[in-house]
Design an enzyme around this catalytic site. Structure first.
Site, PDB file in Angstrom:
ATOM      1  N   ILE A  25       0.812  -1.220   0.000  1.00 53.65           N
ATOM      2  CA  ILE A  25       0.000   0.000   0.000  1.00 53.65           C
ATOM      3  C   ILE A  25       0.846   1.271   0.000  1.00 53.65           C
ATOM      4  CG2 ILE A  25      -2.043  -1.055   1.049  1.00 53.65           C
ATOM      5  CD1 ILE A  25      -1.102   0.026   3.758  1.00 53.65           C
ATOM      6  N   PHE A  30      11.769   5.623   2.120  1.00 52.82           N
ATOM      7  CA  PHE A  30      11.844   4.959   3.415  1.00 52.82           C
ATOM      8  C   PHE A  30      11.764   3.445   3.281  1.00 52.82           C
ATOM      9  CE2 PHE A  30       7.480   6.163   2.439  1.00 52.82           C
ATOM     10  CZ  PHE A  30       6.850   4.929   2.460  1.00 52.82           C
ATOM     11  N   GLY A  31      11.222   2.945   2.174  1.00 48.88           N
ATOM     12  CA  GLY A  31      10.988   1.517   2.026  1.00 48.88           C
ATOM     13  C   GLY A  31       9.578   1.243   1.541  1.00 48.88           C
ATOM     14  N   ASP A 153       7.270  16.508   7.957  1.00 54.63           N
ATOM     15  CA  ASP A 153       6.883  15.995   6.635  1.00 54.63           C
ATOM     16  C   ASP A 153       5.370  16.003   6.488  1.00 54.63           C
ATOM     17  OD1 ASP A 153       7.276  15.085   4.071  1.00 54.63           O
ATOM     18  OD2 ASP A 153       7.605  12.991   4.618  1.00 54.63           O
TER      19      ASP A 153
END
Length: 376
Positions: A25, A30-31, A153
């Protein structure tokens, strides 16, 4: 709280195999993020994979910081970190590679993110529901700022909403603790934070001694986006972003922002001159509520020292006038599919001011996304 920041430890990690991955999703620097469920209880969770490939010196500092911060923050409007898991460690592991397993952060699952909802033309927010979204968002910011944490962020994709209509601030990968400057020595935080389209002018000008106002600027961008359905200032570069900000919020000068000329970049960059402030004028085609326009205007103030804080924003007439904030649960119950930015079509961007909405009588909060391109 800041005193305890470096003393937090996280306990023994279970193996991630206790969860069954259902779907990807999210994806970013960050991954990856996966929807998953606990194999025994069936509880839905989100698994955030910690990227380890480029870490030659052990566990990534950004992930460590995120874990420590999320263990300290417990609030209805902040995403909940359940535990940290890892992949099974190889039986051949030794003292040098025993930590090479993949680490996952396990969160309570939220069905939607705000960017995904706004990308879907069938999702229509009423004014009352927009008030509820912003009230929860500002409540979350009030809590983290009171606990001396900056998010750093803020953007629609990092605002999660559960199927029951509860908003959660998420992705604390860039977050950090903050403190007042000591002994007249300013803080020197990195200014390479916040996604460009939501980055406030002080960061774009190189400020390193900043605080909560950087998150409130992002909240203002998100609030406007509740009506425009796409990010309002989509710059290609930092210089371009400052130009768009100047065209919307007026020229950046010492008259409206005392001491702004102290920034080295202020002298180096060619910033637009003679620009009038047009926040209300440019947004009134979309935002019909005068209190809403006024709050957006106060959130998008150039000078961070004059920008409204979360406490005063929550006390603004926008939240205390009819129609009052109302629950999102009923509206969300009509949408069975999860909506995430990662799963949605790319958000449109262009280089021109969009046409005015064709039908002014229509609820601007419910306008079809396809009618708009970039707003400013």
């Amino acid at each position: 709280m800041a005193k305890n920041y470096d003393s937090v430890e996280f306990p023994y990690c279970d193996e991630v195999s206790k969860y069954e991955r259902l779907a990807k999703i999210g994806q970013g620097t960050f991954g990856e993020v996966f929807k998953a469920k606990h194999r025994q209880t069936g509880k839905k969770v989100a698994l955030k994979k910690v990227l380890m490939e480029n870490e030659k010196e052990g566990f990534p500092i950004t992930a460590l910081r995120e874990i420590k911060i999320l263990q300290l923050l417990k609030h209805e409007n902040v995403v909940n970190l359940i535990e940290i898991c890892r992949t099974k460690i190889s039986p051949t592991a030794n003292q040098y590679n025993r930590c090479k397993g993949t680490i996952f952060l396990v969160f309570d699952f939220c069905e939607h993110d705000l960017a995904g909802l706004l990308s879907n033309a069938h999702v229509k927010f009423t004014l009352s529901e927009i008030k509820k979204v912003m009230q929860m968002l500002l409540n979350g910011l009030y809590y983290i700022h009171r606990n001396k944490i900056l998010h750093r962020d803020m953007k629609a994709a990092n605002v999660l909403i559960t199927r029951d209509g509860v908003l959660k601030l998420a992705d604390f990968g860039l977050a950090r603790a903050f403190s007042l400057a000591k002994n007249s020595q300013p803080n020197k935080y990195t200014n390479r934070v916040v996604t460009l389209w939501y980055r406030p002018p002080e960061l774009l000008l190189g400020e390193r001694d900043y605080g909560p106002p950087i998150d409130l600027w992002g909240a203002g961008c998100i609030m406007a986006e509740m009506w425009t359905r796409s990010p309002i200032m989509q710059g290609n570069t930092e210089q371009h972003q400052l130009t768009l900000i100047s065209q919307l919020c007026g020229s950046i000068t010492p008259e409206v922002w005392p001491n702004v000329d102290k920034y080295e970049l202020y002298q180096k960059l060619e910033l637009p001159k003679g620009q009038k402030r047009k926040v209300k004028e440019r947004l009134k085609a979309y935002v019909k509520d005068l209190y809403a326009l006024d709050l957006i205007d106060k959130l998008l103030v150039l000078d961070p020292a004059q920008r409204i804080d979360s406490d005063d924003a929550l006390n603004h007439d926008f939240f205390w006038s009819d129609p009052m904030p109302s629950d999102l649960k009923n509206m969300l119950s009509t949408h069975n599919q999860s909506m995430f930015e990662y799963l949605a079509p790319p958000r449109r961007r262009g280089g021109h001011m969009p046409q005015q909405p064709a039908n002014q009588a229509r609820n601007p909060a419910a306008t079809n996304q396809s009618e708009f391109d970039r707003v400013f």
